[in-house]
Design an enzyme around this catalytic site. Sequence first.
Site, PDB file in Angstrom:
ATOM      1  N   GLU A  93       0.827  -1.203   0.000  1.00 61.57           N
ATOM      2  CA  GLU A  93       0.000   0.000   0.000  1.00 61.57           C
ATOM      3  C   GLU A  93       0.859   1.250   0.000  1.00 61.57           C
ATOM      4  O   GLU A  93       1.999   1.231   0.458  1.00 61.57           O
ATOM      5  CB  GLU A  93      -0.873   0.017   1.257  1.00 61.57           C
ATOM      6  CG  GLU A  93      -1.790  -1.172   1.353  1.00 61.57           C
ATOM      7  CD  GLU A  93      -2.582  -1.193   2.642  1.00 61.57           C
ATOM      8  OE1 GLU A  93      -3.382  -2.111   2.817  1.00 61.57           O
ATOM      9  OE2 GLU A  93      -2.394  -0.291   3.487  1.00 61.57           O
ATOM     10  N   CYS A 106       3.217   8.336   1.569  1.00 61.14           N
ATOM     11  CA  CYS A 106       3.511   7.438   2.671  1.00 61.14           C
ATOM     12  C   CYS A 106       4.018   6.138   2.035  1.00 61.14           C
ATOM     13  O   CYS A 106       3.275   5.443   1.348  1.00 61.14           O
ATOM     14  CB  CYS A 106       2.249   7.217   3.503  1.00 61.14           C
ATOM     15  SG  CYS A 106       2.487   6.093   4.871  1.00 61.14           S
ATOM     16  N   CYS A 113       4.919  -7.258   7.645  1.00 57.19           N
ATOM     17  CA  CYS A 113       5.806  -6.784   8.709  1.00 57.19           C
ATOM     18  C   CYS A 113       5.989  -7.913   9.710  1.00 57.19           C
ATOM     19  O   CYS A 113       5.077  -8.719   9.902  1.00 57.19           O
ATOM     20  CB  CYS A 113       5.166  -5.581   9.417  1.00 57.19           C
ATOM     21  SG  CYS A 113       6.265  -4.777  10.608  1.00 57.19           S
ATOM     22  N   CYS A 117       3.048  -5.626  16.141  1.00 60.65           N
ATOM     23  CA  CYS A 117       2.339  -4.697  17.048  1.00 60.65           C
ATOM     24  C   CYS A 117       0.851  -5.056  17.110  1.00 60.65           C
ATOM     25  O   CYS A 117       0.233  -5.289  16.068  1.00 60.65           O
ATOM     26  CB  CYS A 117       2.513  -3.256  16.581  1.00 60.65           C
ATOM     27  SG  CYS A 117       4.226  -2.722  16.558  1.00 60.65           S
ATOM     28  N   CYS A 120      -1.861  -3.063  14.943  1.00 60.81           N
ATOM     29  CA  CYS A 120      -1.552  -2.702  13.562  1.00 60.81           C
ATOM     30  C   CYS A 120      -2.105  -3.703  12.551  1.00 60.81           C
ATOM     31  O   CYS A 120      -1.951  -4.917  12.711  1.00 60.81           O
ATOM     32  CB  CYS A 120      -0.043  -2.581  13.412  1.00 60.81           C
ATOM     33  SG  CYS A 120       0.486  -2.216  11.733  1.00 60.81           S
ATOM     34  N   GLU A 158       8.637  -2.423   8.591  1.00 57.39           N
ATOM     35  CA  GLU A 158       9.546  -1.739   9.515  1.00 57.39           C
ATOM     36  C   GLU A 158      10.804  -1.371   8.721  1.00 57.39           C
ATOM     37  O   GLU A 158      11.595  -2.251   8.367  1.00 57.39           O
ATOM     38  CB  GLU A 158       9.865  -2.671  10.691  1.00 57.39           C
ATOM     39  CG  GLU A 158      11.004  -2.239  11.588  1.00 57.39           C
ATOM     40  CD  GLU A 158      10.941  -0.779  12.053  1.00 57.39           C
ATOM     41  OE1 GLU A 158       9.877  -0.320  12.499  1.00 57.39           O
ATOM     42  OE2 GLU A 158      11.983  -0.096  11.944  1.00 57.39           O
ATOM     43  N   SER A 189       9.808   6.400  10.218  1.00 58.91           N
ATOM     44  CA  SER A 189       9.201   5.954  11.469  1.00 58.91           C
ATOM     45  C   SER A 189       9.639   4.531  11.795  1.00 58.91           C
ATOM     46  O   SER A 189       9.599   3.647  10.945  1.00 58.91           O
ATOM     47  CB  SER A 189       7.675   6.021  11.330  1.00 58.91           C
ATOM     48  OG  SER A 189       7.046   5.515  12.493  1.00 58.91           O
ATOM     49  N   SER A 212       8.006   5.140  17.294  1.00 57.91           N
ATOM     50  CA  SER A 212       6.694   4.654  17.724  1.00 57.91           C
ATOM     51  C   SER A 212       6.771   4.257  19.184  1.00 57.91           C
ATOM     52  O   SER A 212       7.253   3.182  19.524  1.00 57.91           O
ATOM     53  CB  SER A 212       6.271   3.447  16.873  1.00 57.91           C
ATOM     54  OG  SER A 212       6.084   3.853  15.553  1.00 57.91           O
ATOM     55  N   LEU A 213       6.303   5.138  20.033  1.00 55.41           N
ATOM     56  CA  LEU A 213       6.422   4.926  21.482  1.00 55.41           C
ATOM     57  C   LEU A 213       5.169   4.224  22.023  1.00 55.41           C
ATOM     58  O   LEU A 213       5.240   3.132  22.549  1.00 55.41           O
ATOM     59  CB  LEU A 213       6.636   6.289  22.149  1.00 55.41           C
ATOM     60  CG  LEU A 213       6.996   6.315  23.611  1.00 55.41           C
ATOM     61  CD1 LEU A 213       8.248   5.514  23.902  1.00 55.41           C
ATOM     62  CD2 LEU A 213       7.193   7.771  24.081  1.00 55.41           C
ATOM     63  N   ASN A 287      -6.601   4.465  14.279  1.00 52.10           N
ATOM     64  CA  ASN A 287      -7.377   4.103  13.085  1.00 52.10           C
ATOM     65  C   ASN A 287      -7.955   2.719  13.292  1.00 52.10           C
ATOM     66  O   ASN A 287      -7.185   1.771  13.499  1.00 52.10           O
ATOM     67  CB  ASN A 287      -6.440   4.012  11.865  1.00 52.10           C
ATOM     68  CG  ASN A 287      -6.319   5.337  11.148  1.00 52.10           C
ATOM     69  OD1 ASN A 287      -7.306   5.991  10.860  1.00 52.10           O
ATOM     70  ND2 ASN A 287      -5.087   5.710  10.852  1.00 52.10           N
ATOM     71  N   CYS A 330      -2.687   1.353   8.115  1.00 52.41           N
ATOM     72  CA  CYS A 330      -1.735   0.411   7.513  1.00 52.41           C
ATOM     73  C   CYS A 330      -2.329  -0.981   7.361  1.00 52.41           C
ATOM     74  O   CYS A 330      -2.846  -1.535   8.314  1.00 52.41           O
ATOM     75  CB  CYS A 330      -0.523   0.242   8.421  1.00 52.41           C
ATOM     76  SG  CYS A 330       0.389   1.727   8.640  1.00 52.41           S
TER      77      CYS A 330
HETATM   78  N1  SAH Z   1       7.174   0.096  11.414  1.00 51.28           N
HETATM   79  C1  SAH Z   1       7.167   1.519  11.535  1.00 51.28           C
HETATM   80  C2  SAH Z   1       6.114   2.178  10.634  1.00 51.28           C
HETATM   81  C3  SAH Z   1       4.731   1.806  10.994  1.00 51.28           C
HETATM   82  S1  SAH Z   1       3.355   2.763  10.455  1.00 51.28           S
HETATM   83  C4  SAH Z   1       6.919   1.901  12.978  1.00 51.28           C
HETATM   84  O1  SAH Z   1       6.643   1.026  13.795  1.00 51.28           O
HETATM   85  O2  SAH Z   1       7.044   3.077  13.324  1.00 51.28           O
HETATM   86  C5  SAH Z   1       3.483   4.343  11.142  1.00 51.28           C
HETATM   87  C6  SAH Z   1       2.846   4.598  12.501  1.00 51.28           C
HETATM   88  O3  SAH Z   1       1.473   4.219  12.565  1.00 51.28           O
HETATM   89  C7  SAH Z   1       3.547   3.859  13.606  1.00 51.28           C
HETATM   90  O4  SAH Z   1       3.725   4.723  14.691  1.00 51.28           O
HETATM   91  C8  SAH Z   1       2.557   2.781  13.959  1.00 51.28           C
HETATM   92  O5  SAH Z   1       2.770   2.281  15.250  1.00 51.28           O
HETATM   93  C9  SAH Z   1       1.253   3.501  13.785  1.00 51.28           C
HETATM   94  N2  SAH Z   1       0.061   2.645  13.631  1.00 51.28           N
HETATM   95  C10 SAH Z   1      -0.018   1.377  13.218  1.00 51.28           C
HETATM   96  N3  SAH Z   1      -1.297   0.954  13.208  1.00 51.28           N
HETATM   97  C11 SAH Z   1      -2.041   1.996  13.643  1.00 51.28           C
HETATM   98  C12 SAH Z   1      -3.443   2.208  13.838  1.00 51.28           C
HETATM   99  N4  SAH Z   1      -4.325   1.244  13.605  1.00 51.28           N
HETATM  100  N5  SAH Z   1      -3.861   3.416  14.272  1.00 51.28           N
HETATM  101  C13 SAH Z   1      -2.966   4.412  14.511  1.00 51.28           C
HETATM  102  N6  SAH Z   1      -1.644   4.280  14.317  1.00 51.28           N
HETATM  103  C14 SAH Z   1      -1.182   3.093  13.906  1.00 51.28           C
END
Ligand code: SAH
Length: 342
Positions: A93, A106, A113, A117, A120, A158, A189, A212-213, A287, A330
């Site tokens: 995507e 983006c 991945c 998480c 996600c 990632e 990110s 991503s904290l 989201n 995502c």
């Molecule tokens: N692997 C990378 C990029 C991921 S996507 C990372 O972990 O940072 C970018 C951001 O969207 C990350 O902060 C991820 O944690 C967040 N993310 C993933 N799914 C999400 C969701 N359903 N709602 C909001 N943010 C989300």
Amino acid sequence: MMTMNKELIRGKTKDELKELFPDGPSYRMDQVYEWIHKKRIHSFDGMTNIPKDLRKELEKKFVLNSLEKETVRMSKDGSRKYLYKTMDGEHIECVYIPHDYGDSICVSTQAGCRMGCSFCGTAMGGFRRSLTCAEMAEQIEGHEGEKITHAVIMGMGEPLDNYDETVKFIRLITDGEGYDMSARNITLSTCGITGRIRNLAGEGLPVTLALSLHAPTQKKRELIMPIAKRYHLREVLDACSFYFKKTGRRVTYEYAMIRGINDSREDAGKLALLLGRGQHVNLIPFNSVDGKQMDSSSEGTIRSFKNILEKNKINVTIRASAGADIDAACGQLRNKKERLLG
Ligand code: SAH
């Protein structure tokens, strides 16, 4: 089918092209490179200042583009989400987001991945493979119409789990003799792979790092991000301050607001203490993802969370959720497609 054996020329640096084609004047490959990255041509035939025989040879060995557009979804807010199929049939995507300061893409770095998480959608679809730098560059350069000036490496995957290709991709699109995007307009990110954050700091690429904290304590972070067990929060924050010291670029801390999970006033207080004054937090309204029992925090909760951080001198932005009406989270579109394909 023929194209399956061909390589993607978009991923080759100028030096690599010169090595592959040592005959002829050396400016020849400068011209080819310029056609690909600067003039963004979509066929070898259009390279009018290149001798016909060489064009034929290029065409025999390489393809310019590899991603097939399967679905495009237009959002009311002007963003568009693309579902692409790679040459070997993987789905990735890519989201186009117009801003008043320029258009942004983006970018996905992997098909799927492996970080897992819990919130996600990409993680749900599992891991297939890492993308090549050419496939990443095509998401920007292959884009018709608007010239993309900004990139957020926040799509599927990632990026630091695909380190070499991601760095090569950033070098390619920021090359002044090629696409010439400013590295300052790029945000990468990561979920926090500490060694790679330190490596990235040494690459001489002033990209913005987003971490991503998503939780204010080690314990809570482990509950929603399995990778947290490998890299302790202390270690991750140390790597981020190393990144700042080395590059002079401020790190952004991303925090998805998930109802009842990480959005209490206590969480906000702990987050402020953890980061300390002057840091930048980007709150992301969660989201929703099909099949996940998680919701976004309410607007009111997000506002009071923000207030607490601000009272503690943290800079806070709330991410405007682009394309909420088009499954922009995502992995959503890919998951739907794969469900349809059975
Ligand atoms: N692997 C990378 C990029 C991921 S996507 C990372 O972990 O940072 C970018 C951001 O969207 C990350 O902060 C991820 O944690 C967040 N993310 C993933 N799914 C999400 C969701 N359903 N709602 C909001 N943010 C989300």
